[in-house]
Design a protein around this motif. Structure first.
Motif, short mmCIF file in Angstrom:
data_model
loop_
_atom_site.label_atom_id
_atom_site.label_comp_id
_atom_site.label_asym_id
_atom_site.label_seq_id
_atom_site.Cartn_x
_atom_site.Cartn_y
_atom_site.Cartn_z
N ILE A 204 -7.04 23.69 -11.90
CA ILE A 204 -7.79 23.23 -10.73
C ILE A 204 -8.79 24.33 -10.42
O ILE A 204 -8.40 25.47 -10.15
N GLU A 205 -10.08 24.01 -10.51
CA GLU A 205 -11.13 25.03 -10.43
C GLU A 205 -12.22 24.63 -9.44
O GLU A 205 -12.34 23.46 -9.08
N ASP A 206 -13.01 25.58 -9.01
CA ASP A 206 -14.09 25.32 -8.07
C ASP A 206 -15.31 26.17 -8.43
O ASP A 206 -15.49 27.27 -7.92
N PRO A 207 -16.20 25.65 -9.30
CA PRO A 207 -16.10 24.40 -10.04
C PRO A 207 -15.51 24.67 -11.43
O PRO A 207 -15.17 25.81 -11.75
N VAL A 208 -15.45 23.63 -12.27
CA VAL A 208 -15.08 23.82 -13.67
C VAL A 208 -16.28 24.47 -14.35
O VAL A 208 -17.34 23.85 -14.50
N GLU A 209 -16.13 25.75 -14.73
CA GLU A 209 -17.29 26.48 -15.27
C GLU A 209 -17.54 26.15 -16.74
O GLU A 209 -18.68 26.02 -17.16
N PHE A 210 -16.46 26.06 -17.53
CA PHE A 210 -16.62 25.76 -18.96
C PHE A 210 -15.56 24.76 -19.38
O PHE A 210 -14.43 24.80 -18.89
N GLU A 211 -15.93 23.89 -20.27
CA GLU A 211 -14.98 22.91 -20.78
C GLU A 211 -14.22 23.50 -21.96
O GLU A 211 -14.82 24.06 -22.88
#
Length: 424
Positions: A204-211
């Motif tokens: 859970i990230e804020d935001p998703v920086e890398f896929e």
């Protein structure tokens, strides 16, 4: 944005400063209809090829400024007239699907583009100021998260401690430091090692920086009431083996994270603290019981980023002890110089490849705290930071400053950089 092409044998080329300045003049004088679109595209490609991590668009009373953050330092690059600046911001809003008629409220968005050296994901933040809308674009290169732990600059001893922590089946691994210190890069490097088909990894990230292929990544959404705490609580019902929380910010998230680590999950996260030992006090301040921290914390990595000397123009010089006696502490001076009045260090020169700065790229300086049995007892007893730090150093922990000195002596960075970052 159109994808620039380059022949395999040629070094990728992008727009030059002169080309952009000419494009600014053309767009200002009302040239081609798509002049603003072309100018914006050129600026973004120029920023990526300059290794910028952020682009700042700043409105002032008489003019507007474009600044690039390269290796942690902001540089003034281009000047725009007020009318052209408004057009650039409007173009950006269209690209990110923001409201073009809203000028008094903050807005956030993102978009992607391709430069000759790779794909870039851009996070955009717009904030109203006295003279207009200030824009900051964070450039997230597709290449920057592919660094392994070996490439991040850990010493052999620190690397061994982290690898030992990674092998443990459950518990918490934390990365700490201020914004922009490389915490996320370190956590992603650990995730890449843990990413196997036989385990379920959720974030859970804020935001998703890398896929990361194979990792289930969720993004905080305050409108949908998906916070770190609620997201982590939901992830625990998804049969996870490994969890990553972008940041432990509040009491609720801290307690859920610790309980997750206590019940057989491996949990990775970040904290905003000045050093590794302080992370214990920070968790206690958030309401986590010391005995739970003692039981769950495996390892804490505190870090900063210093600029790396340019390998193409670096020289060597003798640095005198007397020159830094009022800038560095006695213990640090003793470690750097020993009993010698001088030491050989990197000399900054400057060349075309580093844009005459003498630095190119960055390297981490680290402090890796391993939660040993002795420290566990001290955490439960609520020992002071000074006492815990003394025990940790007796057990082999080196401070970020000491790690920085190692990198100075190996000609990776400079004394001036260490002083700037650590603010001694």
């Amino acid at each position: 944005m159109p994808k620039p092409s380059a022949k395999p044998d040629e070094e990728p080329k992008g727009p030059t400063r002169e080309m952009i300045e000419e494009s600014i003049r053309s767009a200002t004088s009302g040239g081609a209809k798509d002049a603003v679109v072309k100018l914006f595209d050129m600026i973004m490609v120029f920023a990526h090829m300059s290794r910028a991590s952020d682009v700042h668009l700043e409105p002032w009373k008489e003019h507007s400024q474009i600044r690039l953050r390269v290796d942690g330092i902001l540089h003034d690059e281009f000047e725009l007239g007020p009318a052209l600046y408004v057009q650039i911001v409007a173009r950006l809003k269209i690209l990110t699907e923001m409201r073009t008629d809203e000028h008094r409220s903050p807005q956030d968005g993102r978009f992607k583009y391709t430069s000759p050296i790779g794909d870039v994901d851009v996070r955009v933040s717009i904030l109203p100021t006295s003279f207009g809308e200030k824009v900051v674009l964070r450039l997230l290169s597709s290449q920057s998260h592919k660094l392994s732990l070996d490439q991040l600059g850990f010493s052999p001893d620190d690397l061994r401690r982290i690898e030992k922590a990674i092998r443990k089946p459950w518990g918490m691994i934390l990365a700490t430091g201020p914004t922009g210190s490389g915490k996320t890069t370190s956590i992603y490097a650990i995730l890449e090692i843990l990413n196997k088909r036989e385990v379920n990894i959720a974030t859970i990230e804020d935001p998703v920086e890398f896929e990361i292929p194979g990792v289930n990544q969720s993004q905080v959404d305050h409108v949908a009431k998906l916070t770190f705490a609620s997201g982590l609580r939901s992830l625990l019902r998804q049969d996870p083996d490994i969890l990553m929380v972008g940041e432990i910010r509040d009491q609720e998230t801290a307690k859920i994270a610790v309980n997750a680590a206590l019940t057989g999950h491996k949990l990775l996260s970040t904290l905003h603290t000045n050093d590794a030992i302080t992370s214990v006090a920070r968790l206690i301040d958030m309401g986590v019981e010391p005995f739970l921290i003692s039981s769950t914390l495996i390892c804490c990595v505190a870090q900063r980023l210093v600029r790396r000397v340019c390998p193409d123009c670096v020289g060597r010089k003798e640095f005198q002890r007397k020159d830094v006696e009022n800038l560095l502490g006695t213990a640090i001076i003793a470690e750097l110089f020993g009993k010698s009045p001088s030491v050989e260090v990197a000399a900054i020169k400057g060349c075309a490849k580093c844009k005459d700065t003498g630095y190119r790229g960055r390297v981490g300086i680290y402090e890796v705290l391993e939660n040993s049995p002795a420290l566990q007892q001290m955490i439960i007893a609520r020992a002071s930071k000074t006492e815990m730090e003394r025990v940790a150093r007796e057990e082999g922990m080196t401070s970020m400053t000491q790690d920085g000195i190692r990198k100075i002596l190996s000609f990776e960075t400079t004394i001036e950089e260490l002083i700037r970052v650590m603010q001694e």
